[in-house]
Design an enzyme around this catalytic site. Structure first.
Site, PDB file in Angstrom:
ATOM      1  N   ASN A  62     -11.868  74.881  58.596  1.00 47.77           N
ATOM      2  CA  ASN A  62     -10.834  74.429  59.545  1.00 47.77           C
ATOM      3  C   ASN A  62      -9.502  74.218  58.824  1.00 47.77           C
ATOM      4  O   ASN A  62      -9.458  73.768  57.673  1.00 47.77           O
ATOM      5  CB  ASN A  62     -11.279  73.186  60.329  1.00 47.77           C
ATOM      6  N   GLU A  64      -5.862  72.528  59.629  1.00 47.24           N
ATOM      7  CA  GLU A  64      -5.132  71.686  60.580  1.00 47.24           C
ATOM      8  C   GLU A  64      -3.621  71.823  60.398  1.00 47.24           C
ATOM      9  O   GLU A  64      -3.132  72.519  59.508  1.00 47.24           O
ATOM     10  CB  GLU A  64      -5.609  70.241  60.431  1.00 47.24           C
ATOM     11  N   CYS A  73     -10.248  75.900  64.125  1.00 48.86           N
ATOM     12  CA  CYS A  73     -11.593  75.522  63.677  1.00 48.86           C
ATOM     13  C   CYS A  73     -12.128  76.521  62.658  1.00 48.86           C
ATOM     14  O   CYS A  73     -11.703  77.690  62.610  1.00 48.86           O
ATOM     15  CB  CYS A  73     -12.560  75.491  64.857  1.00 48.86           C
ATOM     16  N   GLU A  75     -14.946  78.064  62.642  1.00 48.79           N
ATOM     17  CA  GLU A  75     -15.624  79.227  63.233  1.00 48.79           C
ATOM     18  C   GLU A  75     -14.621  80.325  63.584  1.00 48.79           C
ATOM     19  O   GLU A  75     -14.872  81.511  63.355  1.00 48.79           O
ATOM     20  CB  GLU A  75     -16.366  78.825  64.505  1.00 48.79           C
ATOM     21  N   CYS A 108     -17.097  73.932  69.179  1.00 57.25           N
ATOM     22  CA  CYS A 108     -16.349  73.423  70.333  1.00 57.25           C
ATOM     23  C   CYS A 108     -16.264  74.503  71.416  1.00 57.25           C
ATOM     24  O   CYS A 108     -16.630  75.665  71.202  1.00 57.25           O
ATOM     25  CB  CYS A 108     -14.952  72.973  69.897  1.00 57.25           C
ATOM     26  N   CYS A 111     -14.276  77.681  70.532  1.00 65.45           N
ATOM     27  CA  CYS A 111     -15.027  78.535  69.590  1.00 65.45           C
ATOM     28  C   CYS A 111     -16.175  79.245  70.291  1.00 65.45           C
ATOM     29  O   CYS A 111     -16.468  80.406  69.996  1.00 65.45           O
ATOM     30  CB  CYS A 111     -15.542  77.711  68.418  1.00 65.45           C
TER      31      CYS A 111
END
Ligand code: THU
Length: 158
Positions: A62, A64, A73, A75, A108, A111
């Site tokens: 991830n 940010e 993210c 993924e 999430c 994703c």
């Protein structure tokens, strides 16, 4: 009128060490990838690693941003890496984990949407290993199970 239900089967392993050896290695690669996470805001370092159909391993973490929604993210970082390095090649298995976590990390909603489309366009079921640094690992054999009634390219108008 009809009532329909969804059924999701997944396998639970007690720990990373209980997985078949190739899957355990992929979970360890995902944990390694957490070291490249940039997560100064959440301090939640997520890593993902995938085995491509050819056997090549790709990873992501991830990333940010001070403008929080800009963050991506692990993924989806991984899916971009996979599409860039191995365009069109299916992912056989994708593992996701987070540093320090004792619970499986489950992708999430955004994703899940991305995983589903990746699976659809490469034409092969994408297995998912969801784990933490410690504790159990959940395995699903097909990313479709994680997003019932999904919006897909089939829903777009011609
Ligand atoms: N995150 C992921 O990278 N993958 C997941 O499956 C869940 C959440 C990230 C997004 C954000 O950087 C941090 O974890 C906290 O939500």
């Amino acid at each position: 009128m009809a009532t329909r239900d969804f059924h999701l089967s997944y396998t639970v392993y007690d720990s990373v060490d209980a997985l078949p050896s190739e899957d355990a290695a992929l979970m360890r690669a995902a944990l390694d990838a957490t070291r490249l996470s940039y997560a100064p805001y959440s301090r939640f370092r997520v890593g993902a690693a995938a085995r491509m159909q050819s056997g090549a391993i790709v990873s992501g973490s991830n990333q940010e941003n001070a403008s929080y929604p800009v963050g991506i993210c692990a993924e989806r970082t991984l899916l971009s890496v996979a599409s860039t390095l191995y365009p069109g090649e299916p992912i056989d298995t994708l593992a996701v984990t987070a540093a320090g976590s004792r619970e499986p990390i489950s992708p999430c909603g955004i994703c899940r949407q991305s995983l589903l489309e990746f699976q659809g366009r490469t034409g092969r079921p994408l297995r998912l290993l969801m784990g933490g640094e410690f504790g159990p690992v959940w395995v699903v054999e097909d990313a479709r199970g994680l997003l019932p009634l999904a919006f897909t390219t089939d829903n777009l108008l011609p």
